[in-house]
Design a protein around this motif. Structure first.
Motif, PDB file in Angstrom:
ATOM      1  N   ALA A 138       0.677  -1.297  -0.067  1.00  0.00           N
ATOM      2  CA  ALA A 138       0.202  -0.317  -0.013  1.00  0.00           C
ATOM      3  C   ALA A 138       0.631   1.261  -0.112  1.00  0.00           C
ATOM      4  N   ILE A 139       1.850   1.154   0.714  1.00  0.00           N
ATOM      5  CA  ILE A 139       2.260   2.414   1.052  1.00  0.00           C
ATOM      6  C   ILE A 139       3.243   2.706  -0.517  1.00  0.00           C
ATOM      7  N   LEU A 140       3.787   1.647  -0.945  1.00  0.00           N
ATOM      8  CA  LEU A 140       4.418   1.313  -2.383  1.00  0.00           C
ATOM      9  C   LEU A 140       3.772   2.194  -3.779  1.00  0.00           C
ATOM     10  N   GLU A 141       2.436   1.718  -3.563  1.00  0.00           N
ATOM     11  CA  GLU A 141       1.459   2.369  -4.163  1.00  0.00           C
ATOM     12  C   GLU A 141       1.211   3.382  -4.587  1.00  0.00           C
ATOM     13  N   ARG A 142       1.569   4.057  -2.880  1.00  0.00           N
ATOM     14  CA  ARG A 142       0.587   5.659  -2.623  1.00  0.00           C
ATOM     15  C   ARG A 142       2.203   6.533  -2.797  1.00  0.00           C
ATOM     16  N   LYS A 143       3.089   5.886  -2.723  1.00  0.00           N
ATOM     17  CA  LYS A 143       4.460   6.536  -2.953  1.00  0.00           C
ATOM     18  C   LYS A 143       4.420   6.693  -4.722  1.00  0.00           C
ATOM     19  N   ASP A 144       4.342   5.635  -5.261  1.00  0.00           N
ATOM     20  CA  ASP A 144       4.364   5.192  -6.978  1.00  0.00           C
ATOM     21  C   ASP A 144       4.488   6.758  -7.468  1.00  0.00           C
ATOM     22  N   ARG A 145       5.752   7.211  -8.048  1.00  0.00           N
ATOM     23  CA  ARG A 145       5.953   8.666  -9.046  1.00  0.00           C
ATOM     24  C   ARG A 145       4.842   8.031 -10.467  1.00  0.00           C
ATOM     25  N   SER A 146       4.910   7.022 -11.066  1.00  0.00           N
ATOM     26  CA  SER A 146       5.067   6.353 -12.511  1.00  0.00           C
ATOM     27  C   SER A 146       2.996   7.240 -12.572  1.00  0.00           C
ATOM     28  N   ARG A 147       2.294   7.724 -11.716  1.00  0.00           N
ATOM     29  CA  ARG A 147       1.541   8.063 -11.690  1.00  0.00           C
ATOM     30  C   ARG A 147       0.899   9.177 -11.929  1.00  0.00           C
ATOM     31  N   PHE A 148       2.062  10.096 -11.634  1.00  0.00           N
ATOM     32  CA  PHE A 148       1.774  11.310 -12.074  1.00  0.00           C
ATOM     33  C   PHE A 148       2.093  11.587 -13.396  1.00  0.00           C
ATOM     34  N   SER A 149       2.906  11.097 -13.037  1.00  0.00           N
ATOM     35  CA  SER A 149       3.950  11.102 -15.446  1.00  0.00           C
ATOM     36  C   SER A 149       2.795  10.529 -16.484  1.00  0.00           C
TER      37      SER A 149
END
Length: 168
Positions: A138-149
């Protein structure tokens, strides 16, 4: 002009109060060394968990698109600084009170012959293997930067630009 918030009109003797501009920064954050140190050393256990974060290795960084994570027991780390530089091992304890972690193969011998684990600050290690469980995912999914790009921050796609040109 003086540095006060009052300004004298030249034509008359009236005093006019000048409005003080509001700061554009957050007032709750101080740059004072004393306050920073007090906040650091009197941090609660949950705040210390965040402070005790370590960067991920380049392979993990590319895989998860995350730069760093709070360390936990059972993570495998590699020491990047100090006398034990280059050694790898599994975290056996996270000592939040002292801001250190203990790694299984990093020990020293005391004067009486007893072996003790050497405390190492998490910022001086790199996570090589993550101990995965549902909260970590859950932490990794929340912090995943590819969502924003996916679209790009503040960027317009070509079809959107063409649609805007057709409006005029």
């Amino acid at each position: 002009l003086s540095r006060s918030f009052r300004q004298v009109k030249e034509k008359s003797s009236e005093m006019v109060k000048v409005k003080k501009p509001e700061p554009t920064w957050r007032k709750s954050v101080s740059s004072s060394r004393r306050k920073s140190r007090k906040a650091h050393f009197s941090a609660t256990s949950s705040e210390r968990r965040i402070i005790m974060s370590a960067p991920l290795s380049s392979e993990l960084r590319q895989k998860h698109n995350v730069r760093s994570l709070p360390v936990r027991k059972e993570d495998e780390v590699e020491v990047k600084r100090g006398a034990f530089k280059g050694k790898t091992g599994k975290i056996i304890a996270c000592y939040r009170k002292k801001f250190v972690i203990h790694i299984d193969r990093i020990t020293r011998e005391k004067a009486n012959g007893a072996t003790v684990h050497v405390g190492i600050h998490p910022s001086k290690v790199q996570i090589v293997k993550i101990h995965m469980h549902k909260d970590r995912k859950a932490i990794l999914e929340r912090k995943d930067r590819s969502r924003f790009s996916t679209k790009g921050k503040g960027k317009y796609q070509e079809d959107e630009v063409k649609a805007m040109q057709d409006v005029d």
